[in-house]
Write a protein that holds these residues in place. Sequence first.
Motif, PDB file in Angstrom:
ATOM      1  N   ASN A   1     -77.646  20.547 -14.855  1.00  0.00           N
ATOM      2  CA  ASN A   1     -78.729  20.346 -15.827  1.00  0.00           C
ATOM      3  C   ASN A   1     -78.233  20.558 -17.250  1.00  0.00           C
ATOM      4  O   ASN A   1     -78.542  19.778 -18.151  1.00  0.00           O
ATOM      5  CB  ASN A   1     -79.898  21.290 -15.516  1.00  0.00           C
ATOM      6  CG  ASN A   1     -80.612  20.924 -14.242  1.00  0.00           C
ATOM      7  OD1 ASN A   1     -80.674  19.746 -13.870  1.00  0.00           O
ATOM      8  ND2 ASN A   1     -81.164  21.912 -13.563  1.00  0.00           N
ATOM      9  N   LEU A   2     -77.470  21.617 -17.459  1.00  0.00           N
ATOM     10  CA  LEU A   2     -76.936  21.894 -18.791  1.00  0.00           C
ATOM     11  C   LEU A   2     -75.927  20.828 -19.201  1.00  0.00           C
ATOM     12  O   LEU A   2     -75.912  20.378 -20.353  1.00  0.00           O
ATOM     13  CB  LEU A   2     -76.281  23.279 -18.812  1.00  0.00           C
ATOM     14  CG  LEU A   2     -75.661  23.712 -20.155  1.00  0.00           C
ATOM     15  CD1 LEU A   2     -76.718  23.726 -21.256  1.00  0.00           C
ATOM     16  CD2 LEU A   2     -75.026  25.092 -20.018  1.00  0.00           C
ATOM     17  N   LEU A   3     -75.106  20.402 -18.255  1.00  0.00           N
ATOM     18  CA  LEU A   3     -74.089  19.396 -18.557  1.00  0.00           C
ATOM     19  C   LEU A   3     -74.739  18.098 -19.040  1.00  0.00           C
ATOM     20  O   LEU A   3     -74.217  17.428 -19.933  1.00  0.00           O
ATOM     21  CB  LEU A   3     -73.239  19.126 -17.314  1.00  0.00           C
ATOM     22  CG  LEU A   3     -71.959  18.321 -17.522  1.00  0.00           C
ATOM     23  CD1 LEU A   3     -70.969  19.086 -18.376  1.00  0.00           C
ATOM     24  CD2 LEU A   3     -71.334  17.956 -16.176  1.00  0.00           C
ATOM     25  N   ALA A   4     -75.896  17.745 -18.464  1.00  0.00           N
ATOM     26  CA  ALA A   4     -76.594  16.519 -18.865  1.00  0.00           C
ATOM     27  C   ALA A   4     -77.155  16.626 -20.277  1.00  0.00           C
ATOM     28  O   ALA A   4     -77.288  15.620 -20.971  1.00  0.00           O
ATOM     29  CB  ALA A   4     -77.714  16.216 -17.879  1.00  0.00           C
ATOM     30  N   GLN A   5     -77.494  17.840 -20.712  1.00  0.00           N
ATOM     31  CA  GLN A   5     -78.046  18.037 -22.042  1.00  0.00           C
ATOM     32  C   GLN A   5     -76.972  18.251 -23.099  1.00  0.00           C
ATOM     33  O   GLN A   5     -77.172  17.912 -24.270  1.00  0.00           O
ATOM     34  CB  GLN A   5     -78.958  19.274 -22.057  1.00  0.00           C
ATOM     35  CG  GLN A   5     -80.171  19.200 -21.161  1.00  0.00           C
ATOM     36  CD  GLN A   5     -80.984  20.476 -21.237  1.00  0.00           C
ATOM     37  OE1 GLN A   5     -81.652  20.740 -22.230  1.00  0.00           O
ATOM     38  NE2 GLN A   5     -80.907  21.287 -20.200  1.00  0.00           N
ATOM     39  N   GLU A   6     -75.851  18.803 -22.692  1.00  0.00           N
ATOM     40  CA  GLU A   6     -74.843  19.242 -23.647  1.00  0.00           C
ATOM     41  C   GLU A   6     -74.110  18.074 -24.304  1.00  0.00           C
ATOM     42  O   GLU A   6     -74.242  16.915 -23.917  1.00  0.00           O
ATOM     43  CB  GLU A   6     -73.826  20.153 -22.951  1.00  0.00           C
ATOM     44  CG  GLU A   6     -74.014  21.625 -23.252  1.00  0.00           C
ATOM     45  CD  GLU A   6     -73.651  21.985 -24.693  1.00  0.00           C
ATOM     46  OE1 GLU A   6     -73.356  21.092 -25.502  1.00  0.00           O
ATOM     47  OE2 GLU A   6     -73.655  23.184 -24.993  1.00  0.00           O
ATOM     48  N   SER A   7     -73.322  18.421 -25.288  1.00  0.00           N
ATOM     49  CA  SER A   7     -72.550  17.458 -26.067  1.00  0.00           C
ATOM     50  C   SER A   7     -71.443  16.834 -25.232  1.00  0.00           C
ATOM     51  O   SER A   7     -70.589  17.535 -24.682  1.00  0.00           O
ATOM     52  CB  SER A   7     -71.936  18.169 -27.276  1.00  0.00           C
ATOM     53  OG  SER A   7     -70.878  17.422 -27.828  1.00  0.00           O
ATOM     54  N   ASP A   8     -71.433  15.487 -25.158  1.00  0.00           N
ATOM     55  CA  ASP A   8     -70.336  14.805 -24.483  1.00  0.00           C
ATOM     56  C   ASP A   8     -69.016  15.042 -25.213  1.00  0.00           C
ATOM     57  O   ASP A   8     -67.958  15.114 -24.583  1.00  0.00           O
ATOM     58  CB  ASP A   8     -70.614  13.301 -24.432  1.00  0.00           C
ATOM     59  CG  ASP A   8     -71.613  12.930 -23.350  1.00  0.00           C
ATOM     60  OD1 ASP A   8     -71.930  13.783 -22.510  1.00  0.00           O
ATOM     61  OD2 ASP A   8     -72.090  11.784 -23.357  1.00  0.00           O
ATOM     62  N   LEU A   9     -69.087  15.157 -26.541  1.00  0.00           N
ATOM     63  CA  LEU A   9     -67.858  15.375 -27.309  1.00  0.00           C
ATOM     64  C   LEU A   9     -67.191  16.691 -26.930  1.00  0.00           C
ATOM     65  O   LEU A   9     -65.969  16.806 -26.944  1.00  0.00           O
ATOM     66  CB  LEU A   9     -68.164  15.374 -28.808  1.00  0.00           C
ATOM     67  CG  LEU A   9     -68.654  14.071 -29.431  1.00  0.00           C
ATOM     68  CD1 LEU A   9     -68.830  14.241 -30.929  1.00  0.00           C
ATOM     69  CD2 LEU A   9     -67.696  12.927 -29.137  1.00  0.00           C
TER      70      LEU A   9
END
Length: 774
Positions: A378-386
């Motif tokens: 869930n956090l990975l989907a919200q977090e910065s791709d950069l």
Amino acid sequence: MKKLLLYLVIIIFVLLGTFNIADWDLILGSDAPVNTGILPTRSELRKNFYADRQILFIYGTGDPNSASQYQAVAEDFQSRSRWIDVEVKSDHETTAEDLQKKAILLLGTLQSNKIIKELATELPMQFEENGFRLFQKSYQDETDLLTFFYPNPLNPNHSLSILSGNSDTTILASLEQQRFSFFRVVGDYRVFRNDRCLAMGFFSQDEATRWQFDPAAHRDFEAETAMALKTTHYRFFLHRMNMPNIELEQIAARLENKCQEIRQFLNLEKSPPIIDYHLYPSFEDKGLISRSTKLSEYKLSQHAVHTVIQDGVRGDNAVQDAALILRSQLGEPKQAVLEMGLSVYFSSNWHKEGYEYWAARLHQSGNAAPLSDLLDNNLLAQESDLVMKPLAGTFIAYLIKQFGRETLLKNYLTWQPAGSEISKLESGWQNYLDSLVEKYRVQISADRNRFPGSDDFQKGFCHAHEGYQIYNGYLSKKSDEALAKLADMGTNAVSITPFSYMRDPNKPVFLRYSRHSGSENDESVIHASLAAKKLGMTVMLKPHIWLGRSWPGEIEMKTEADWEQFFSYYHRWMRHYALLAEMYDIEILCAGVELCKTTIGNEGRWSALIQKLRKLYSGKITYAANWGEEFENLSFWKEFDFIGIDSYYPLSKKDAPTEKDLQNGAEAIVKKVEAVYNRHKKPVIFTEVGFTSTPAPWKQPHEAAEGRREINQADQERCYKAMFQALHGKPWLRGIYWWKWPTYLEYGGPRDNDFTPNGKPAEVVVREWYGKEW
């Protein structure tokens, strides 16, 4: 409340697929005369809609299999509408009188909605037995869809909007997948096929040819697309690109090698299906065609990759190719970081320097995310791709080094580590990141030393993303034209502002990044920055938190725990923009805007934040303090390279001040600013200063023009003159950023009462003063 109402009205127009650059005139209160021709203008149609705020949503019932689904879509639209009255009726319930009372939205095909059939003969399009025809071109594929905006033939004072196509099943499937985002790409008409725009355009609004086809405002994307090269694993499509054959062949060879590397790694015996690789010359073209402005992305249903290659930024790094192959051949893993990391692992030029380099930069600076963040889907989907992608890539590299390729692939779909395993993996991964820091230490040091400076006096403007559409926002040609005009006026610096949102100023919340194609997303920021730098401008990246009914100065947590959480979220958000600014050589980072109640009493937290960002970002850092108490009492200016002020101090309280009165007021402001400089000895930037084109803007410069119809551009001009005269020649001043300059030049002019000086007497003042030495 007025500002909230304004944005909601814009959203309504966007949902209808009808928002256009001319809408600002009517939303802000246009005094345009009523059209005397047979058909009203586009602006007049919207003005009528804004006055009525009523729409009749008519769904088709001719197809029993789709009637109930159409009804559900219409009622969903009705339930979501807050500031317009939506009436829902079926085509069989609708009377001739109903069709003349208000704006109409029709949903269905020629066969399923009889109202479409009744009105079709009065429209500049033709429905045929197997499709529809638009401007001498026939669209007969079952998946072809049409959106259409036009005056209602039965009452031209109201608008007619249509969502139709060749198949009720296709229409419903598109609405299910896209919901109302289907309407977000603006145009009077648009044709879609398989989620791709084939054609779009605007009808002429000239009096002699109003609502007739306008070749200059028409794009036939299908005709502009050519299959240019076929290789073993790819078919390459160019979208209005004049790419030399040798360059395309080089790209193809590189991607073929990567594809072969991926296949060998995955031990694929059968070749995956051929990838349709679409290349676009700009974010704008990609967005208009695919409805997404992402640098590169894959479409699983099409087995395709869509990529932008333009000056200064390119997405042909094989990341999305790998992601497509992984998802189509292996499926979706339970741990999303595995797919993210393995996709990046095969790239060699991710954001120019490669994922290893950026992971080393994050780790060395203390800005890397812990492994627990990467393993939280869930956090990975919200977090910065950069931030997350380079770290995910290095995590995959570590797992391969530790356990081998076969073990990784064997456990790829099902692996979910427990707490003790995570702790052990974290330790080993951190050691691996340490080794990358050593590998890139010399390059990192050299890159930080060569980072561009910002030594010239900044004759600036706040470049504002006004259009909120692909074709007139930061990444558009219109924005490029607006920047070019700024350069011609003597401007040599611009600030660019991406937004996040907080619903409640007293509750900490994860600060999301702009990702919608019509917003100030990363691609928009990158494009606008590159366009400005190409014109020789200094760029300031100025992320801003929007609170809707409130403003950032109201953000205040109630407990220490909430303060800790807020600053944790704020660091994550600013870390993203610090990294983006580092990647694209943006000279100045503004670390906050008018966050009055977060600064006083939280000096230690702010100092720690800035020190952490400095280890990642090599440019200059400032903070945009709110005029008055915050600016005059902020105690930690030593952490910044520039003292920043959003200055909206009044120039005078009088209704009719003399020029001397205004000059005295401006000089009093300068003295307040100079007093802060004398205490802290840091150069000053006016990160914002501005005045509306309304009567007596000197009284309350911060007050927006929204809801006020009065226009007084001479008063705006007087304020500009007073401030320029008071500021000129001050040795401690390093820059001025006027609020604001729009992303499209139709915004402004003699009928506009907002802050911009575009097309107004104040523009002449800017040209005069920015032509001087500072």
